[in-house]
Structures are given as structure tokens and as C-alpha cells.
Design an enzyme around this catalytic site. Structure first.
Site, short mmCIF file in Angstrom:
data_model
loop_
_atom_site.label_atom_id
_atom_site.label_comp_id
_atom_site.label_asym_id
_atom_site.label_seq_id
_atom_site.Cartn_x
_atom_site.Cartn_y
_atom_site.Cartn_z
N GLY A 154 0.81 -1.21 0.00
CA GLY A 154 0.00 0.00 0.00
C GLY A 154 0.84 1.25 0.00
O GLY A 154 1.96 1.28 -0.54
N GLU A 200 5.56 -3.36 1.15
CA GLU A 200 5.91 -2.88 -0.19
C GLU A 200 5.10 -1.62 -0.38
O GLU A 200 3.86 -1.66 -0.36
CB GLU A 200 5.59 -3.95 -1.23
CG GLU A 200 5.95 -3.56 -2.65
CD GLU A 200 4.78 -2.98 -3.40
OE1 GLU A 200 4.79 -1.74 -3.59
OE2 GLU A 200 3.88 -3.71 -3.78
N GLY A 218 2.32 2.13 5.32
CA GLY A 218 3.39 1.18 5.61
C GLY A 218 4.31 1.67 6.70
O GLY A 218 4.70 0.91 7.59
N CYS A 240 1.91 -0.40 -8.69
CA CYS A 240 3.06 0.07 -7.91
C CYS A 240 4.29 0.24 -8.78
O CYS A 240 5.26 0.88 -8.36
CB CYS A 240 3.34 -0.89 -6.76
SG CYS A 240 3.46 -2.62 -7.25
N GLN A 268 2.65 6.16 3.59
CA GLN A 268 2.12 6.61 4.87
C GLN A 268 1.63 5.43 5.71
O GLN A 268 1.95 5.31 6.89
CB GLN A 268 0.98 7.60 4.64
CG GLN A 268 0.36 8.15 5.93
CD GLN A 268 -0.80 9.09 5.66
OE1 GLN A 268 -1.22 9.27 4.51
NE2 GLN A 268 -1.33 9.69 6.71
#
Length: 526
Positions: A240, A264, A245, A301, A243
Site C-alpha cells: 500500500g 511494499e 506502511g 506500484c 504513509q
């Protein structure tokens, strides 16, 4: 078929009072199903059950775990169109994407099933005793990877199947022998429940201990916070935002017993367009990158959010063609109004800088929850001075940085945060830019030559991770069979009776796995 309840092991439960619905971004309406957020009591029940299950599950043979993982894949496939329809209703993504992602999810499960059935992943190492060695006798030392314990996996927003309930983190953790509690993503709660049902059925069919898997609903951050703080949880998997993570990483580090968080997170995936490539193939690469930037509304991502080149007519031509091509792509639906809102907000922040220029975008009206792709450009010196311009804009956005020369290009690369990928577009010129290649290599987990970063192959050689903040531990990959190593720890037996050793370390090598015996890799018995 959807109950809206939580799975506490094989028990459906909904004693909480907070409810929510998922949202269909294509229709711009809430879906009809109502979900109940897990209560603190249910969170405690799930973690206690996982801790109890771990005592049994960690001893389950690789062969039986393989059966379990393969049966999960079978059960997911048996959900058929029901799963595909729910996936589309909750994500706005097309059915072809749903089919492809289901196939990837099943492939991942079967990959780990094969891995644990073969068994060498535990990295067994044996140094036999030398009692006559002088001046000090050598003891018998044997080592292997063992599972960490109950794991919490956070479902991802952009991959409702492959990075979610039975996605890569869950498959790897179960393969390692770790019970899993999934904190289901609130955007995909229905998809999550269907897949959770498949996992529970598979666990029962293959005789896995109750509590090997639980699925908890959540509408916000509270459930995830409670899980990470729970002393029975021994590791966390997250895909995700930076912020989110970082918050989990810091929270886990502050526990009385800190635990690893394998997150990740964000990445702008810099692409370097070198001069010869810009001159001879610039137009071709521009067309390719227009497709990559807009693929899946840019919700990957590995989306190429940053393109670096050396200022000149060839780079200008590349930018022109890129902008011409990107406006030809029809805008597509994003995952959720919240995703759209964040995309627009982050774009606005970038565009507020007076030296950032919009070179190509969609100006026409689009449907609700559809994105407008955009290409911006900025001077290298400006980009260097303003680190806010370095941040990811999650969506079909890319910034072209026009560098003064190769020296400035290298400086920009060196000052980027850690990234998942870096790409070099070059024509017989890499040897002239070795320092730029090295600088990029220091900032990424995967380096690509003449390609696009979108697309992550599931294979032993893949690295999906990178220096912080691309991931919280660059020593590990989040994709492929090697990702199982995140959920194990090395454990050593000294002078242990052979009959009481795990099969992986016994003299007879009953599993016929490859082991490192006295410094030599071998399949032989001792």
C-alpha cells in the site's frame, strides 16, 4: 452467498456494531452487501486461535501443506463467475483483468505448493562433529529455516486477488508454516469473503488446524492497529501507501517485542532515456510508455511516474509524441472515489509549483471515478531543489525531468528515494553512462533494460522490493517463491539426537532435499 461476517477460523462471526458497504465505481453506487467490522473480542479470538493453530501447523509436512495450497487454488477456481462478478463490482476493473488476476493468484498458490513439497527452501545446513579436532573438538551443528508464527496480511487496494486474501503474502506465509489473519481491504470485502470461504474449505478438506486462517473485516485503520499491536502476532505483510506502511512499521517497532513488517510501499519507478535512444527510438518509446502510464488507470506500484532525459531536441520530440499518444487513450475507471480524490489532490500539489508545466492531458469531461491522464515536465535544477516533486502520484501521471547534462542526471538519480524499479532506454551507449547505471542500481530493487516497469513476473529470479521506502526491508522480495523467506527465521540444533531432529536435518535425509553438508551442497545421506 455473501454473509458480511468475519471468519474466526472456520466460525462466522459478527458481534461488532460497526457496518459498512463496498462501492462500485463504474455505477457510482454502493453495493448492496453489508459487512460487519471485526470487534476487539473477535480480534482477540482470531489471534488466540492462530497462536494455538501454530503449535500444530508448524509441524505439518511440506507434502501436506502442498495439498492445502493446491486445494485453495482449486476452491478459488470453483467460485467461477461469482468471484469474477464480485471483483468487478467492487473494483471497477474489467472482467478480463479479473480473470488474469485470478490466474496469477492460482499460479502463486501452486508455485508455493510445489516449493514446499520439494522442501529445499528451508536451506538446511549441517556441520558434523569432529570430536578429535584440536585444540577444541568440533560440535555437531545443524540449521534450517523455521516459521515465525502467526502473520497478519493487509489486503491491497489495487489487486483485489493477487495481493489480497489469498495473494502472494498469504500463500508464502502459509507455505512457510505460519497461520495467517487477513485484514481484508474495505474496498474489496465481498471479494475477500469469497476467497476466505475458499481457504477455509481447503483447510477443512486437507485437515489443517482450525485457526490456520482467519479473515477480518474493517472499514478503517482500527482493526489493523489492534492486530499489529497484539502480542500473538509475529510478523506483518503490507502492500500500500508509504504513509500506511511507515505507520505499521513504526508501530511494530514500538511493541515490547518488536516484529518485522514486510511492507511494499510507494515508487515512482524512474526511467532514464539516454541520448542515442531518444534520437533513434524516441517516438517508439513514447508510444510504448503512453500505454504503460495509462495501464489500469495507472494503478500499479510499478507505474512509470518519472522519466529522466538530457535536455535537447530529441527529448522534446519524445515529450511531444508521448503527449500526443497519451491523449489518444480513453480514460478508465479508478478503484474507488477515495482513490480518485487522492489522485486529484496529489496532482494539484505537483501542479501548484510554478515551474511544473503540463504538456499533455485530457480536458474533456469524464464519467464519475474516471481518471484524466497527464504528462508534466520540469527542469532538472528545479526537480533537485524540490523533493516534493519526487513523490508518487498514484494514477496515470508521469513527470519528464529535463536534465542539463549527464552529471545532473546522475545527481538526480542519486538523490531519489528507494524505488521498486529503474529502467534504462539505451542504444549501444550504456558503457558511456556506467556511473548512471550504478547510481540507478543503488536506488532500486529491479533494473530494466529497454522495456517498461509494469508487469511483475512470478518466478524465482524476481525481486519486488527495494531500498526504503519502496519496501521496509530491501533484502527480501514480495513476489516469487523466494518471498517465503520473509516468514522464516534461522534456527540451530547443537548436538541434538538424530532421531529427534526434524526430517530436514536427519542423517538419512528422508525428504531427499538438497542440503549444505560440511560446506558441500548434496542430496546424499550422512
Amino acid at each position: 452467498m455473501i454473509t458480511g461476517k468475519n471468519y474466526i477460523g472456520n466460525l462466522l462471526s459478527s458481534i461488532g456494531h460497526k457496518t459498512f458497504k463496498t462501492f462500485n465505481p463504474q455505477t457510482n453506487l454502493e453495493n448492496k452487501e453489508v459487512f460487519t467490522e471485526a470487534s476487539e473480542i473477535e480480534i482477540e479470538q482470531a489471534t488466540q486461535l492462530a497462536a494455538s493453530a501454530f503449535k500444530l501447523f508448524k509441524k505439518v509436512s511440506g507434502s501436506r501443506k502442498s495439498e492445502f495450497l493446491n486445494e485453495i487454488a482449486n476452491e478459488i477456481e470453483s467460485l467461477g463467475d461469482t468471484l469474477l462478478q464480485m471483483y468487478c463490482n467492487e473494483s471497477g476493473l474489467p472482467v478480463d483483468r479479473a480473470i488474469a488476476e485470478r490466474g496469477r493468484t492460482v499460479f502463486q498458490l501452486r508455485t508455493f505448493a510445489n516449493l514446499v513439497k520439494e522442501g529445499s527452501w528451508v536451506e538446511a545446513a549441517i556441520d558434523t562433529a569432529q570430536p578429535t579436532r584440536t585444540p577444541i573438538p568440533k560440535l555437531d551443528i545443524r540449521k534450517m529455516l523455521v516459521p515465525l508464527g502467526p502473520v497478519v496480511v493487509f489486503g491491497a487496494s489495487n489487486f483485489p486477488l493477487a495481493y489480497a486474501t489469498a495473494g502472494g503474502d498469504t500463500a508464502a506465509a502459509l507455505a512457510a508454516g505460519c497461520p495467517v489473519i487477513v485484514k481484508s481491504h474495505p474496498m474489496h470485502a465481498g471479494t475477500g469473503e469469497l476467497v476466505a470461504t475458499a481457504i477455509i474449505k481447503a483447510a477443512e478438506k486437507t485437515g489443517m488446524p482450525n485457526g490456520v486462517f482467519s479473515n477480518l473485516n474493517s472499514s478503517g485503520v482500527a482493526v489493523g492497529i489492534s492486530l499489529v499491536k497484539n502480542s500473538k502476532i509475529k510478523a506483518v505483510g503490507f502492500t500500500g501507501s508509504i504513509q500506511g506502511g511507515k505507520a505499521l512499521y513504526e508501530m511494530a517497532a514500538q511493541r515490547p517485542e518488536p516484529i518485522p513488517v514486510f511492507a511494499e510501499m510507494g515508487s515512482v519507478n524512474p526511467t532514464v532515456l539516454l541520448p542515442n535512444s531518444a534520437k533513434t527510438k524516441g517516438a517508439s518509446w513514447a508510444k510504448t510508455y503512453a500505454s504503460s502510464i495509462t495501464l489500469g488507470a495507472g494503478q500499479f506500484c510499478t507505474n512509470p511516474g518519472l522519466i529522466l532525459g538530457i535536455k535537447g531536441q530529441d527529448l522534446s520530440n519524445f515529450i511531444q509524441v508521448l503527449c500526443e499518444e497519451i491523449v489518444k487513450v480513453e480514460p478508465t475507471c479508478m478503484l474507488h472515489p477515495n482513490i480518485v480524490s487522492a489522485y486529484e489532490s496529489n496532482k494539484t500539489k505537483i501542479l501548484a509549483h510554478k515551474d511544473v508545466e503540463v504538456k499533455g492531458t485530457i480536458y474533456k469531461e469524464v464519467k464519475p471515478n474516471y481518471s484524466r491522464q497527464i504528462i508534466t515536465t520540469v527542469e532538472g535544477a528545479t526537480f533537485l531543489k524540490n523533493t516534493n516533486l519526487h513523490q508518487e502520484v498514484f494514477g496515470p501521471f508521469s513527470m519528464v525531468v529535463q536534465c542539463e547534462n549527464a552529471v545532473q542526471l546522475e545527481e538526480i538519480i542519486s538523490k531519489l528515494e528507494g524505488q521498486l524499479t529503474g529502467t534504462l532506454l539505451a542504444e549501444d551507449e550504456l558503457e558511456n553512462y556506467s556511473t548512471i547505471v550504478e547510481a540507478l542500481q543503488n536506488r532500486v530493487g529491479r533494473i530494466i533494460f529497454n522495456g517498461v516497469p509494469t508487469g511483475v513476473e512470478v518466478c524465482p529470479s524476481m525481486v519486488h522490493g527495494g531500498p526504503f521506502p519502496a519496501s521496509t526491508d530491501s533484502r527480501f522480495t514480495a513476489v516469487g517463491p523466494e518471498s517465503i523467506k520473509r516468514w522464516g527465521r534461522p534456527f540451530c540444533f547443537q548436538n541434538w539426537p538424530n532421531s529427534l531432529l526434524p526430517n530436514e536435518l536427519k542423517n538419512e535425509n528422508p525428504l531427499a532435499i538438497e542440503r549444505l553438508v560440511n560446506g558441500v551442497k548434496t542430496l546424499d545421506k550422512i
